[in-house]
Write a protein that holds these residues in place. Sequence first.
Motif, mmCIF file in Angstrom:
data_model
loop_
_atom_site.group_PDB
_atom_site.id
_atom_site.type_symbol
_atom_site.label_atom_id
_atom_site.label_comp_id
_atom_site.label_asym_id
_atom_site.label_seq_id
_atom_site.Cartn_x
_atom_site.Cartn_y
_atom_site.Cartn_z
ATOM 1 N N VAL A 1 0.854 -1.192 0.000
ATOM 2 C CA VAL A 1 0.000 0.000 0.000
ATOM 3 C C VAL A 1 0.886 1.237 0.000
ATOM 4 N N THR A 2 0.721 2.086 -1.005
ATOM 5 C CA THR A 2 1.577 3.255 -1.100
ATOM 6 C C THR A 2 0.757 4.536 -1.223
ATOM 7 N N SER A 3 1.328 5.594 -0.665
ATOM 8 C CA SER A 3 0.792 6.941 -0.814
ATOM 9 C C SER A 3 1.989 7.879 -0.797
ATOM 10 N N GLY A 4 2.319 8.419 -1.970
ATOM 11 C CA GLY A 4 3.528 9.223 -2.063
ATOM 12 C C GLY A 4 4.752 8.366 -1.787
ATOM 13 N N SER A 5 5.579 8.794 -0.831
ATOM 14 C CA SER A 5 6.786 8.037 -0.484
ATOM 15 C C SER A 5 6.557 7.056 0.664
ATOM 16 N N LYS A 6 5.330 7.030 1.193
ATOM 17 C CA LYS A 6 5.022 6.150 2.321
ATOM 18 C C LYS A 6 4.514 4.799 1.822
ATOM 19 N N ARG A 7 4.865 3.759 2.566
ATOM 20 C CA ARG A 7 4.465 2.408 2.175
ATOM 21 C C ARG A 7 4.068 1.605 3.415
ATOM 22 N N THR A 8 3.094 0.711 3.246
ATOM 23 C CA THR A 8 2.684 -0.205 4.301
ATOM 24 C C THR A 8 2.456 -1.575 3.685
ATOM 25 N N TYR A 9 2.904 -2.614 4.376
ATOM 26 C CA TYR A 9 2.689 -3.990 3.913
ATOM 27 C C TYR A 9 1.558 -4.611 4.735
ATOM 28 N N ILE A 10 0.618 -5.258 4.052
ATOM 29 C CA ILE A 10 -0.538 -5.826 4.748
ATOM 30 C C ILE A 10 -0.764 -7.261 4.294
ATOM 31 N N GLN A 11 -0.979 -8.142 5.266
ATOM 32 C CA GLN A 11 -1.413 -9.499 5.005
ATOM 33 C C GLN A 11 -2.847 -9.657 5.497
ATOM 34 N N SER A 12 -3.663 -10.339 4.703
ATOM 35 C CA SER A 12 -5.033 -10.670 5.103
ATOM 36 C C SER A 12 -5.040 -12.119 5.562
ATOM 37 N N ALA A 13 -5.363 -12.340 6.838
ATOM 38 C CA ALA A 13 -5.345 -13.691 7.403
ATOM 39 C C ALA A 13 -6.636 -13.930 8.173
ATOM 40 N N TYR A 14 -7.454 -14.819 7.674
ATOM 41 C CA TYR A 14 -8.720 -15.092 8.338
ATOM 42 C C TYR A 14 -8.479 -15.561 9.777
ATOM 43 N N ALA A 15 -7.521 -16.448 9.949
ATOM 44 C CA ALA A 15 -7.187 -16.944 11.290
ATOM 45 C C ALA A 15 -5.762 -17.474 11.283
ATOM 46 N N MET A 16 -5.081 -17.343 12.415
ATOM 47 C CA MET A 16 -3.732 -17.896 12.565
ATOM 48 C C MET A 16 -3.708 -18.694 13.865
ATOM 49 N N MET A 17 -4.405 -19.814 13.844
ATOM 50 C CA MET A 17 -4.603 -20.612 15.054
ATOM 51 C C MET A 17 -3.434 -21.535 15.356
ATOM 52 N N THR A 18 -2.574 -21.775 14.374
ATOM 53 C CA THR A 18 -1.445 -22.682 14.603
ATOM 54 C C THR A 18 -0.138 -21.969 14.277
ATOM 55 N N GLU A 19 0.960 -22.496 14.786
ATOM 56 C CA GLU A 19 2.271 -21.911 14.506
ATOM 57 C C GLU A 19 2.601 -22.014 13.019
ATOM 58 N N GLU A 20 2.189 -23.128 12.402
ATOM 59 C CA GLU A 20 2.464 -23.308 10.967
ATOM 60 C C GLU A 20 1.765 -22.232 10.138
ATOM 61 N N LYS A 21 0.489 -21.949 10.482
ATOM 62 C CA LYS A 21 -0.259 -20.936 9.755
ATOM 63 C C LYS A 21 0.350 -19.557 9.972
#
Length: 429
Positions: A360-380
């Motif tokens: 996600v960028t706006s000008g010189s700024k940036r953000t990284y985003i992950q969409s994760a429904y659930a992270m119930m285990t260490e593997e996930k």
Amino acid sequence: MEIKRDSYLQQLISYRFDGLVKVITGIRRCGKSYLLKKIYRDYLTQNGVKNEQIITIELDLAKDIKFRNPLILSSYVRELVENKQEEFYLFVDEIQMSDQVANPYNSDGEKITFYDALNDFRSLANLDVYVTGSNSRMLSSDILTQFRGRSDEIRVHPLSFAEYYSAVGGDKNDAFEDYAFYGGMPLILSRPNEAAKMNYLKSLFTEVYIKDIVERKKIERQDILEHILDLLCSSIGSLTNPAKIANTLNSRQLKGASSNTIRAYIGYLEDAFLFSESKRYDVKGKSYFDSPNKYYSEDIGLRNARIGFRQQEMTHIMENIIYNELVIRQFSVDVGVIYGRTLNQKGNSVRTPKEIDFVVTSGSKRTYIQSAYAMMTEEKAEAELCPFTLIRDSFPKIVVRKDIGKRWYDDNGILNIGLIDFLLDKDLI
């Protein structure tokens, strides 16, 4: 029921009397006319503008049909505005219904169009001009092509979840479940029951969107167009390209489904604001891939309706809703690709691409985003966070999750935030 659309209102206010034509664009039925003729008009009158200073022309209504002639429209507005001290506002709704007429001062067959009328209005210093319009004769993007550099675009989307919730209230989780199913087309809020909501969304495709594209683009293979529409709806958030879609359609015995045809038809769907393309971006190489890319539906309810409200997999629906939210907030959104090393079956280390859902960028700024429904285990959790560990810059990193309530940061400075919390916090990024 009042629907607040404050971000669009603020854009209109900021563009007020800037000398340019304000062009309100967006998918049909997303609330462009309501924004202009109700929300913005109320703002103006509450701030001292008299009703007679607001000239409203509705070209889709019989009462204003004469103004489809751009010469009559121009003459009428000039008579009201010219040589007056007051400032005037002109709202022209459904501008595409304006006709082309012969130039009475030219015998060579030259045509006068509404573009000429809009250019004429720009010469009136005490007139501020606003137009809306999108249908089979002229999708809204065409206005911007004709008026590039002489117009401000206000891109209107279906309701964000924050806008939707401001209207319905109640339990946030219940509101989100309805939003994720029916989407944010404003008229959904006035439909009396579930059947009426479903039928309304389905009818938008059959009675509005598809007819518009077929008529305007003179589509010969509507069957191919509709199959592409179905495939894109079924595979939101999945990597694809015209060649892959062509292979799928040809395997279904649809002759004539070439890559070039698919590419053109996808372009028509994007031009009608039904889908947005998100390109893949090499985070370290700082370059874009040609293909494959991802496509997201402009409204999740429309997507659900198109596939008969089946395939209610929340992982993909959630990703599409997050993408739309980022676009509504006027960010540039890409699919991130970063490379790591993994061991293959022979035990050799190989270079492997990892995906970041959104860069996600706006000008010189940036953000990284992950969409994760659930992270119930260490593997996930490891699978979701692995791409973040490969990034060496210091830009913020966020995991949006459906399985948590309160937000918190992990030991690596990664923000974990609940989906509803993310959608309601417009100042997060």
